[in-house]
Design a protein around this motif. Sequence first.
Motif, PDB file in Angstrom:
ATOM      1  N   GLU A 179       0.864  -1.177   0.000  1.00  0.00           N
ATOM      2  CA  GLU A 179       0.000   0.000   0.000  1.00  0.00           C
ATOM      3  C   GLU A 179       0.901   1.227   0.000  1.00  0.00           C
ATOM      4  OE1 GLU A 179      -2.381  -0.533   3.504  1.00  0.00           O
ATOM      5  OE2 GLU A 179      -3.269  -2.385   2.714  1.00  0.00           O
ATOM      6  N   TYR A 180       0.544   2.181  -0.839  1.00  0.00           N
ATOM      7  CA  TYR A 180       1.367   3.381  -0.960  1.00  0.00           C
ATOM      8  C   TYR A 180       0.492   4.550  -1.373  1.00  0.00           C
ATOM      9  CZ  TYR A 180       1.089   2.689  -6.022  1.00  0.00           C
ATOM     10  OH  TYR A 180       0.631   2.541  -7.308  1.00  0.00           O
ATOM     11  N   GLY A 221       0.394  18.870  -2.630  1.00  0.00           N
ATOM     12  CA  GLY A 221       0.041  18.116  -1.433  1.00  0.00           C
ATOM     13  C   GLY A 221      -1.069  17.104  -1.642  1.00  0.00           C
ATOM     14  N   GLU A 222      -1.677  17.091  -2.832  1.00  0.00           N
ATOM     15  CA  GLU A 222      -2.728  16.110  -3.115  1.00  0.00           C
ATOM     16  C   GLU A 222      -2.137  14.709  -3.070  1.00  0.00           C
ATOM     17  OE1 GLU A 222      -6.090  15.095  -6.519  1.00  0.00           O
ATOM     18  OE2 GLU A 222      -4.588  16.636  -6.911  1.00  0.00           O
ATOM     19  N   LYS A 223      -2.933  13.746  -2.552  1.00  0.00           N
ATOM     20  CA  LYS A 223      -2.447  12.368  -2.430  1.00  0.00           C
ATOM     21  C   LYS A 223      -3.319  11.423  -3.247  1.00  0.00           C
ATOM     22  CE  LYS A 223       0.025  12.749   1.776  1.00  0.00           C
ATOM     23  NZ  LYS A 223       0.043  13.030   3.132  1.00  0.00           N
ATOM     24  N   TRP A 224      -2.657  10.459  -3.885  1.00  0.00           N
ATOM     25  CA  TRP A 224      -3.337   9.400  -4.636  1.00  0.00           C
ATOM     26  C   TRP A 224      -2.901   8.070  -4.042  1.00  0.00           C
ATOM     27  CZ3 TRP A 224      -0.519  13.298  -7.045  1.00  0.00           C
ATOM     28  CH2 TRP A 224      -1.267  14.264  -7.706  1.00  0.00           C
ATOM     29  N   ASN A 225      -3.872   7.268  -3.614  1.00  0.00           N
ATOM     30  CA  ASN A 225      -3.565   5.975  -3.020  1.00  0.00           C
ATOM     31  C   ASN A 225      -3.353   4.918  -4.086  1.00  0.00           C
ATOM     32  OD1 ASN A 225      -3.812   6.753  -0.277  1.00  0.00           O
ATOM     33  ND2 ASN A 225      -6.021   6.805  -0.537  1.00  0.00           N
ATOM     34  N   GLY A 226      -2.478   3.976  -3.791  1.00  0.00           N
ATOM     35  CA  GLY A 226      -2.233   2.848  -4.672  1.00  0.00           C
ATOM     36  C   GLY A 226      -2.047   1.578  -3.868  1.00  0.00           C
ATOM     37  N   THR A 227      -2.392   0.461  -4.465  1.00  0.00           N
ATOM     38  CA  THR A 227      -2.183  -0.837  -3.833  1.00  0.00           C
ATOM     39  C   THR A 227      -1.717  -1.839  -4.872  1.00  0.00           C
ATOM     40  OG1 THR A 227      -4.465  -1.530  -4.213  1.00  0.00           O
ATOM     41  CG2 THR A 227      -3.986  -0.506  -2.092  1.00  0.00           C
ATOM     42  N   TRP A 228      -0.964  -2.796  -4.421  1.00  0.00           N
ATOM     43  CA  TRP A 228      -0.612  -3.962  -5.241  1.00  0.00           C
ATOM     44  C   TRP A 228      -1.010  -5.187  -4.436  1.00  0.00           C
ATOM     45  CZ3 TRP A 228       5.293  -2.777  -6.058  1.00  0.00           C
ATOM     46  CH2 TRP A 228       5.430  -1.669  -6.893  1.00  0.00           C
ATOM     47  N   ARG A 229      -1.547  -6.203  -5.099  1.00  0.00           N
ATOM     48  CA  ARG A 229      -1.747  -7.515  -4.473  1.00  0.00           C
ATOM     49  C   ARG A 229      -0.863  -8.479  -5.235  1.00  0.00           C
ATOM     50  NH1 ARG A 229      -4.843 -11.881  -5.540  1.00  0.00           N
ATOM     51  NH2 ARG A 229      -6.209 -10.722  -6.925  1.00  0.00           N
ATOM     52  N   PHE A 230       0.116  -9.046  -4.552  1.00  0.00           N
ATOM     53  CA  PHE A 230       1.091  -9.920  -5.201  1.00  0.00           C
ATOM     54  C   PHE A 230       0.459 -11.276  -5.509  1.00  0.00           C
ATOM     55  CE2 PHE A 230       3.560  -6.921  -2.615  1.00  0.00           C
ATOM     56  CZ  PHE A 230       4.301  -6.333  -3.629  1.00  0.00           C
ATOM     57  N   THR A 231       0.554 -11.689  -6.770  1.00  0.00           N
ATOM     58  CA  THR A 231      -0.063 -12.938  -7.208  1.00  0.00           C
ATOM     59  C   THR A 231       0.953 -14.015  -7.568  1.00  0.00           C
ATOM     60  OG1 THR A 231      -0.220 -12.061  -9.463  1.00  0.00           O
ATOM     61  CG2 THR A 231      -2.158 -11.782  -8.031  1.00  0.00           C
ATOM     62  N   GLY A 262      -3.969  -1.673  -7.843  1.00  0.00           N
ATOM     63  CA  GLY A 262      -5.139  -0.870  -7.533  1.00  0.00           C
ATOM     64  C   GLY A 262      -6.464  -1.576  -7.550  1.00  0.00           C
ATOM     65  N   GLU A 263      -6.492  -2.867  -7.214  1.00  0.00           N
ATOM     66  CA  GLU A 263      -7.747  -3.594  -7.332  1.00  0.00           C
ATOM     67  C   GLU A 263      -8.829  -3.088  -6.396  1.00  0.00           C
ATOM     68  OE1 GLU A 263      -7.431  -7.710  -6.528  1.00  0.00           O
ATOM     69  OE2 GLU A 263      -6.489  -7.404  -4.610  1.00  0.00           O
ATOM     70  N   ASP A 264      -8.465  -2.395  -5.324  1.00  0.00           N
ATOM     71  CA  ASP A 264      -9.492  -1.880  -4.420  1.00  0.00           C
ATOM     72  C   ASP A 264      -9.636  -0.368  -4.542  1.00  0.00           C
ATOM     73  OD1 ASP A 264      -7.127  -1.155  -3.295  1.00  0.00           O
ATOM     74  OD2 ASP A 264      -7.550  -1.969  -1.307  1.00  0.00           O
ATOM     75  N   ASN A 265      -9.175   0.171  -5.655  1.00  0.00           N
ATOM     76  CA  ASN A 265      -9.240   1.614  -5.879  1.00  0.00           C
ATOM     77  C   ASN A 265     -10.573   1.946  -6.539  1.00  0.00           C
ATOM     78  OD1 ASN A 265      -8.656   4.265  -6.251  1.00  0.00           O
ATOM     79  ND2 ASN A 265      -6.645   3.934  -7.141  1.00  0.00           N
ATOM     80  N   ALA A 266     -11.623   1.999  -5.747  1.00  0.00           N
ATOM     81  CA  ALA A 266     -12.984   2.116  -6.256  1.00  0.00           C
ATOM     82  C   ALA A 266     -13.222   3.397  -7.056  1.00  0.00           C
ATOM     83  CB  ALA A 266     -13.978   2.045  -5.098  1.00  0.00           C
TER      84      ALA A 266
END
Length: 159
Positions: free
Chosen positions: A65-66, A73-83, A96-100
Amino acid sequence: MTMPVTDITKDPENLTLTVIADFPVPQQRLWEAWTDPRQLERFWGPPFAPATFTHHDFTVGGRAEYYLTGTDGEKWNGTWRFTAIDPIDSFEAYDGEDNAEDDNLPAAMRFAFETTAAGSRLVGITRFGSLEAMEETLPGMEVGIRAALPQLDALLAED
């Protein structure tokens, strides 16, 4: 310093973007840069939007998660799920699979690492869920890649 990105290929038919970058370091060193969150922070985001990793469970089924922080100062969230993880050769993740809030994600990513005569090569392949997602995402993604990977080159040159 030379530009590490040697090729970017867009393949709309297969919904992929392939990035090839060469580095003058051993494959093991390149792998370490991609699997250590403190090193990832030094190059994953472009200079104008650096990354901060808040969680990094580099295991199959684990998550990273990052967030990227923009100049305002704006923030954008990112995620990786390792497969998949094949130590020093490759890893795969869903980005970003949970980046709705972003319909263009998730995208499947594969990062492969190879030994070359001059050091090592990264082959990164991103597979998009649709042509629309690919077309909408690519312009910003290509700018980010071309800005971020020279930072990896600089990090590797410190050793």
